[in-house]
Design a protein around this motif. Structure first.
Motif, PDB file in Angstrom:
ATOM      1  N   GLU A   1      -4.951  11.774  85.462  1.00  0.00           N
ATOM      2  CA  GLU A   1      -5.151  10.588  84.643  1.00  0.00           C
ATOM      3  C   GLU A   1      -6.090   9.620  85.352  1.00  0.00           C
ATOM      4  N   THR A   2      -6.799   8.836  84.570  1.00  0.00           N
ATOM      5  CA  THR A   2      -7.710   7.844  85.137  1.00  0.00           C
ATOM      6  C   THR A   2      -6.905   6.759  85.841  1.00  0.00           C
TER       7      THR A   2
ATOM      8  N   THR B   1      -3.820   3.391  73.131  1.00  0.00           N
ATOM      9  CA  THR B   1      -4.929   4.169  72.576  1.00  0.00           C
ATOM     10  C   THR B   1      -4.871   4.166  71.061  1.00  0.00           C
TER      11      THR B   1
ATOM     12  N   SER C   1      -6.140  21.921  81.932  1.00  0.00           N
ATOM     13  CA  SER C   1      -5.854  20.739  81.122  1.00  0.00           C
ATOM     14  C   SER C   1      -4.640  20.013  81.671  1.00  0.00           C
TER      15      SER C   1
ATOM     16  N   GLU D   1      -5.490  18.189  84.896  1.00  0.00           N
ATOM     17  CA  GLU D   1      -6.427  17.080  84.808  1.00  0.00           C
ATOM     18  C   GLU D   1      -5.726  15.765  85.146  1.00  0.00           C
TER      19      GLU D   1
ATOM     20  N   LYS E   1      -6.125   9.467  67.606  1.00  0.00           N
ATOM     21  CA  LYS E   1      -7.192  10.468  67.659  1.00  0.00           C
ATOM     22  C   LYS E   1      -8.378  10.013  68.518  1.00  0.00           C
ATOM     23  N   SER E   2      -8.119   9.125  69.466  1.00  0.00           N
ATOM     24  CA  SER E   2      -9.186   8.666  70.350  1.00  0.00           C
ATOM     25  C   SER E   2      -8.658   8.559  71.771  1.00  0.00           C
ATOM     26  N   LYS E   3      -9.492   8.948  72.731  1.00  0.00           N
ATOM     27  CA  LYS E   3      -9.120   8.843  74.136  1.00  0.00           C
ATOM     28  C   LYS E   3      -9.649   7.560  74.772  1.00  0.00           C
ATOM     29  N   GLU E   4     -10.358   6.765  73.995  1.00  0.00           N
ATOM     30  CA  GLU E   4     -10.932   5.531  74.518  1.00  0.00           C
ATOM     31  C   GLU E   4      -9.827   4.538  74.878  1.00  0.00           C
ATOM     32  N   ARG E   5     -10.020   3.844  75.996  1.00  0.00           N
ATOM     33  CA  ARG E   5      -9.073   2.813  76.418  1.00  0.00           C
ATOM     34  C   ARG E   5      -9.785   1.463  76.360  1.00  0.00           C
TER      35      ARG E   5
END
Length: 230
Positions: A26-27, A166, A21, A24, A169-173
């Protein structure tokens, strides 16, 4: 003994999960920027709302993996470069010059270093897209001298801040914010008959409008977004 082995196995499993983890990556910023975006908020450096001023009828862009930019960003960049002092006089000509209703979009490019930088460069190719009217008419209204009137001008902004807040509680960008601030600089060019880049000095590069532009990611394509806002 069995209990000890189970504990050891559980410990190793948790350690591996934590390790991977942390490892990992980052985008990359460039990947996050790709997609179709609609301008949902826009404010100048004083916090004044300018969204309705720069959207004709909507500001939407598509950013691609080959650094391309396509969309209805013409009025937005026109405002950023030339400001609002003569905007009322110019707005009618701007609406006439950008034919988005027939899906004739403006183009441009964006450039980002590898990794996750929070600054990038965007270059807008400002060119009238309608059959009637041209960029020269718009530049004349703003007071650009005859010696610098061009049908196409490339407006580049360097060190534009970009962030992707963000939702809890969401990982969406799905939100992207561009900020033209004190670190942002500008360079304006045109191309000669051989396609060589020539410095365009028709407007001061230090007079652009600083501000914050908030985009929301859309699943729909540009054509559909424009159709819904005509």
């Amino acid at each position: 003994m069995i209990t000890c082995r189970r504990f050891t196995a559980l410990f190793l499993l948790l350690f591996s999960f934590t390790f991977y983890s942390c490892m990992e990556e980052e985008t990359p910023t460039k990947v996050l920027m790709q997609g179709t975006w609609e301008l949902t908020e826009a404010t100048d450096e004083n916090g004044a709302d300018i969204k309705s001023t720069v959207a004709f009828p909507v500001s939407a862009i598509q950013l691609t993996d080959d650094n391309g930019m396509l969309g209805t960003q013409g009025p937005m960049f026109t405002y950023v470069v030339y400001g609002g002092s003569k905007w009322i006089n110019a707005s009618a000509k701007i609406k006439q010059s950008f034919d988005y209703a027939n899906f004739r979009f403006n183009t441009g490019e964006f450039f980002v270093e590898g990794g996750t930088p929070d600054r990038f460069t965007v270059e807008a190719k400002l060119q009238a897209t309608a059959a009637v009217g041209g960029l020269v008419d718009i530049l004349t209204i703003f007071g650009v001298g005859n010696g610098w009137l061009q049908q196409v001008v490339y407006h580049k902004f360097i060190d534009v801040k970009v962030t992707f807040p963000t939702v809890e509680k969401s990982k969406e960008r799905n939100i992207m914010i561009w900020e033209l601030d004190d670190l942002t600089t500008a360079a304006y060019n045109y191309k000669d008959a051989q396609g060589n880049i020539v410095l365009w000095q028709g407007w001061p590069v230090d007079k652009f409008t600083k501000g914050k532009f908030t985009f929301t990611k859309r699943i729909k394509g540009l054509n559909e977004i424009v159709q819904e806002n005509i």
